[in-house]
Enzyme design. Structure first.
Site, mmCIF file in Angstrom:
data_model
loop_
_atom_site.group_PDB
_atom_site.id
_atom_site.type_symbol
_atom_site.label_atom_id
_atom_site.label_comp_id
_atom_site.label_asym_id
_atom_site.label_seq_id
_atom_site.Cartn_x
_atom_site.Cartn_y
_atom_site.Cartn_z
ATOM 1 N N GLY A 30 6.590 -5.973 -9.489
ATOM 2 C CA GLY A 30 6.953 -4.639 -9.025
ATOM 3 C C GLY A 30 7.773 -4.732 -7.756
ATOM 4 O O GLY A 30 7.662 -5.701 -7.001
ATOM 5 N N GLN A 35 12.198 -2.224 -0.224
ATOM 6 C CA GLN A 35 12.103 -3.674 -0.053
ATOM 7 C C GLN A 35 13.469 -4.357 -0.127
ATOM 8 O O GLN A 35 13.604 -5.513 0.261
ATOM 9 C CB GLN A 35 11.146 -4.283 -1.075
ATOM 10 N N CYS A 78 2.356 -9.454 -2.337
ATOM 11 C CA CYS A 78 3.497 -8.578 -2.088
ATOM 12 C C CYS A 78 4.676 -9.416 -1.641
ATOM 13 O O CYS A 78 4.522 -10.320 -0.819
ATOM 14 C CB CYS A 78 3.125 -7.568 -1.005
ATOM 15 N N LEU A 79 5.871 -9.120 -2.164
ATOM 16 C CA LEU A 79 7.056 -9.880 -1.787
ATOM 17 C C LEU A 79 7.354 -9.747 -0.293
ATOM 18 O O LEU A 79 8.006 -10.604 0.284
ATOM 19 C CB LEU A 79 8.267 -9.403 -2.601
ATOM 20 N N HIS A 120 0.279 0.354 -5.652
ATOM 21 C CA HIS A 120 0.807 -0.584 -4.643
ATOM 22 C C HIS A 120 2.258 -0.210 -4.289
ATOM 23 O O HIS A 120 2.629 -0.137 -3.114
ATOM 24 C CB HIS A 120 0.719 -2.012 -5.203
ATOM 25 N N GLU A 121 3.078 0.040 -5.315
ATOM 26 C CA GLU A 121 4.502 0.317 -5.071
ATOM 27 C C GLU A 121 4.702 1.701 -4.458
ATOM 28 O O GLU A 121 5.560 1.881 -3.589
ATOM 29 C CB GLU A 121 5.305 0.171 -6.366
ATOM 30 N N HIS A 124 4.297 1.610 -0.836
ATOM 31 C CA HIS A 124 5.489 1.137 -0.108
ATOM 32 C C HIS A 124 6.377 2.312 0.314
ATOM 33 O O HIS A 124 6.953 2.307 1.399
ATOM 34 C CB HIS A 124 6.341 0.212 -0.990
HETATM 35 NI NI NI Z 1 4.504 -4.974 -2.336
#
Ligand code: NI
Length: 211
Positions: A30, A35, A78-79, A120-121, A124
């Site tokens: 995701g 991001q 998470c990235l 989660h997304e 963000h």
């Molecule tokens: Ni993330």
């Protein structure tokens, strides 16, 4: 906080494609637009396993309209937070409304990994990271880990204390350094910048635009 997408046009579809490409490269399941530096309410998800056909989903202006009382626990990463994973409790089922890639209104009742990933997304988009959902004890461990990372990974000769400075210097030196050396330094700078970003986020200095 990220702004809603006003109209689903070709620019937005191009952004969706860029996001999917970045996510597959990472690799991740995701990614939120913020991001990759675009502060709009948009995210992409693909839960297909490596040996399965790609199954990209684009969610534009996603909104959680219902959540279950039942909870599920997944180990999340998470990235934006390199090499850190933690178990997070979230509602097991969520109903999400959104616009798809064609601008059509959709509603999804998601459970399991899709429910966790959507939450989660969507977090963000509101400047919230999964480490905001963990206990104080675990959070203190995150702070220690990333303080260490922020110190260790700094290419001392090239990078000042300001996270952005190193990147500009690297750009300026670009033609003098060999490509692979440059890529390696860039990666270390990115890694360190993320570590600094995580620390700033936890100190509530920069709650929204962590990339
Ligand atoms: Ni993330």
């Amino acid at each position: 906080v990220c702004k809603p997408v006003a109209a689903v046009d070709d620019d937005i579809r191009r952004l969706a494609d860029d996001m999917l490409e970045t996510m597959y490269d990472a690799p991740g399941i995701g990614l939120a637009a913020i991001q990759i530096g675009e502060p709009v309410r948009m995210l992409v998800i693909d839960l297909a396993k490596e040996d399965e056909a790609k199954a990209p989903h684009v969610f534009i202006n996603p909104q959680i309209v219902a959540s279950s009382d039942d909870i599920s626990i997944y180990e999340e990463g998470c990235l934006s937070i390199p090499d850190y994973y933690a178990e997070v409790e979230r509602p097991e089922t969520v109903t999400v409304t959104y616009l798809d890639r064609d601008g059509k209104a959709q509603e999804m009742v998601a459970d399991g990994l899709m429910a966790t990933c959507l939450q989660h997304e969507i977090d963000h988009l509101n400047g919230v990271l999964f480490i905001d959902h963990i206990s104080k004890l675990k959070r203190d461990m995150v702070v220690r880990k990333f303080k260490k990372l922020a110190r260790e990974k700094a290419p001392q000769r090239l990078v000042g204390d300001e996270p952005g400075v190193g990147v500009e210097l690297l750009d300026a030196l670009g033609d003098r350094l060999e490509a692979h050396r440059l890529a390696e330094l860039q990666q270390r700078v990115d890694h360190r910048r993320r570590a600094v970003g995580v620390l700033q986020h936890l100190a509530h200095e920069r709650p929204v635009d962590l990339q």
